[in-house]
Design an enzyme around this catalytic site. Structure first.
Site, PDB file in Angstrom:
ATOM      1  N   GLU A  86       0.793  -1.235   0.000  1.00 62.46           N
ATOM      2  CA  GLU A  86       0.000   0.000   0.000  1.00 62.46           C
ATOM      3  C   GLU A  86       0.829   1.292   0.000  1.00 62.46           C
ATOM      4  O   GLU A  86       0.782   2.081   0.955  1.00 62.46           O
ATOM      5  CB  GLU A  86      -0.964   0.012   1.180  1.00 62.46           C
ATOM      6  CG  GLU A  86      -2.107  -0.968   1.012  1.00 62.46           C
ATOM      7  CD  GLU A  86      -3.250  -0.713   1.985  1.00 62.46           C
ATOM      8  OE1 GLU A  86      -3.008  -0.197   3.092  1.00 62.46           O
ATOM      9  OE2 GLU A  86      -4.393  -1.034   1.631  1.00 62.46           O
ATOM     10  N   GLU A  92      -5.772  -7.912   0.178  1.00 63.39           N
ATOM     11  CA  GLU A  92      -6.587  -7.405   1.286  1.00 63.39           C
ATOM     12  C   GLU A  92      -7.981  -7.087   0.777  1.00 63.39           C
ATOM     13  O   GLU A  92      -8.145  -6.480  -0.277  1.00 63.39           O
ATOM     14  CB  GLU A  92      -6.006  -6.130   1.910  1.00 63.39           C
ATOM     15  CG  GLU A  92      -4.712  -6.304   2.665  1.00 63.39           C
ATOM     16  CD  GLU A  92      -4.228  -5.004   3.303  1.00 63.39           C
ATOM     17  OE1 GLU A  92      -5.053  -4.079   3.517  1.00 63.39           O
ATOM     18  OE2 GLU A  92      -3.018  -4.905   3.585  1.00 63.39           O
TER      19      GLU A  92
END
EC number: 3.2.1.21
Length: 480
Positions: free
Chosen positions: A177, A378
């Protein structure tokens, strides 16, 4: 399938053979043991333990004691009972290089090799993330990802991980991320100065745009450099990067300015990464925006080509919600986006609940970027006030609905040709959510932070049934 429409007839049989059904965590968020086994200090130890940016008494040292083998063996047993065949976890750069530069801390190698051995003994395949935001404090002070030398810092660290774990692990996530890390650090630095932002500047604009684009480029180059080392050494396996993607939407009455800003936001958060990785260039509209503003984003000739040529083996997708974008009223800049939350949308902590946009994202990657192998690294949600332990149970109905509907959306995209090979719920456990501390719960497993007792939630029960091939729909997400 907007906002939780019924997911009919969905079973685990609707995915490819050898599909990875897992859950995910990150070392800083679950491990505790801030000063154990020679670990150094990350910038997050500074933010939370010293500066208390998540609030008084909120310390990274609490967490879930995941370095305690007696405890994590119990967690592995829970994973096995749920039916997980994979678990995603991360190493810590500040554990291997306590001061950011010096000798490797070999005690970390021994701990993680034992953890992987214990996972595999339970029939659970590791998916190992090398970096999940734990920049050593010394490297952060030297500029962190804004410093082009971070490419070499990360490459050196990656070589240590590959050398010590490639015999146990055949799939690595290099970095997690980038956009969210950069935004959260900006927010933390603002809070240090006594300033407060309502939301992290995840949609970079104004003074944050230069910092963000420069960091994104260096992060992608660091991933490419690690992949080059992996290939030179002849290691077997696949490398990927876990990127948070945000489908960018406007409202029905959007103006031309709204649409123009939305297009640029998509370029900065989504196309910047995908175009470099799969086309060998950065988006022309974003480069023009940076040039028009005279920003120093340190994109040098050959950078995007190097990222493309690294040829990562899979794309990790972190999906939570789309962004609704509009142009700020009375803004002086042509590009002045802001995030809005339409009243007709069901909202989780991370934004609107839109499984249809999950499908759209997967099929965009299929159609525009050559349908690379994808792992959903995720996907999950948290909802205000839902995670209450009552009579030994946690009936997290909204999270359960979220997971059922998003897994159904994924299955439909797979049926339409999307090359999805695995799915990991965020997160396995309730954990430390960075600047939000412990108040935002995302886990399928409830954690009593005082006693460390674990309680699987309703969402864990239903996820286990999906993995086992039971026919599950929204009506199964009901509280007792």
């Amino acid at each position: 399938m907007k906002n939780g429409m019924l997911a009919l007839g969905m079973t685990a049989a609707d995915v490819p053979d050898n599909f990875l059904w897992g859950a995910a965590s990150a070392a800083y968020q679950v491990e505790g043991a801030t000063n154990k086994d020679g670990k150094g200090r990350s910038v997050w130890d500074y933010y939370l333990d010293e500066k208390h940016l998540a609030g008084p008494g909120i310390s990274g040292a609490l967490r879930l004691t995941f370095t305690d083998r007696d405890q994590y063996l119990k967690d592995i047993q829970l994973f096995k009972e749920l039916g997980l065949n994979s678990y995603r976890f991360s190493h810590r750069l500040d554990t291997y290089y306590p001061d950011g530069q010096g000798p490797v801390n070999l005690r970390a190698v021994a701990h993680y090799r034992q953890f992987i051995t214990d996972l595999e003994a339970a029939g659970i395949k590791p998916l190992v993330t090398l970096y999940h935001w734990d920049m050593p404090e010394s490297l952060s002070a030297a500029g962190g990802w804004e410093n082009r030398e971070s490419v070499e810092w990360f490459q050196r660290y990656a070589e240590v991980i590959f050398a010590n774990f490639s015999d146990q692990v055949d799939q690595f996530v290099l970095i997690n991320e980038p956009t969210v890390e950069v935004a959260t650090k900006i927010m933390a630095e603002k809070r240090l100065k006594g300033e407060e932002l309502t939301l992290p500047p995840i949609v970079p604009a104004g003074s944050y745009l230069e910092t963000s684009l420069k960091s994104y480029n260096h992060i992608l180059l660091a991933s490419a450099a690690a992949a080059e080392s992996f290939k030179v050494k002849g290691y077997k396996g696949r490398l990927g990067i876990a990127l948070p993607f945000f489908p960018v939407l406007t409202t029905e009455n959007a103006s031309d300015e709204d649409k123009a800003d939305a297009r640029l936001v998509d370029g900065i958060l989504n196309r910047w990464f995908l175009d470099a990785m799969y086309k060998g260039n950065y988006p022309a509209d974003v480069l023009k925006l940076a040039a028009d503003r005279h920003l120093n984003i340190d994109v040098q000739p050959g950078d995007a080509e190097r990222i493309h040529d690294a040829g990562l083996g899979f794309l990790g997708i972190n999906y939570y919600a789309p962004f609704f974008i509009r142009h700020q009223k009375n803004a002086s800049e042509v590009y002045s986006p802001e995030i809005i939350f339409p009243k007709n949308e069901k909202l989780a902590f991370n934004g609107a609940v839109r499984p249809d946009q999950f499908s759209a994202l997967l099929e965009r990657v299929r159609d525009e970027y050559g349908n690379p192998p994808v792992i959903i690294t995720e996907n999950g949600a948290g909802f205000e006030g839902e995670d209450q332990l009552t009579n030994g149970k946690v009936n997290d109905v909204n999270r359960c609905l979220y997971l059922v509907d998003h897994i159904h959306a994924m299955r439909e995209s797979i049926a339409r040709g999307a090359n999805v090979q695995g799915y990991y719920v965020w997160s396995s456990h309730d954990n430390l959510e960075w600047l939000s501390g412990y108040k935002s719960r995302f886990g399928m497993i409830y954690v009593d932070y005082d006693t460390q007792k674990r309680t699987p939630k309703l969402s864990a029960e239903i996820y286990g049934k999906i993995i086992r091939g039971e026919n599950i729909s929204d009506v199964d997400c009901k509280s007792d």
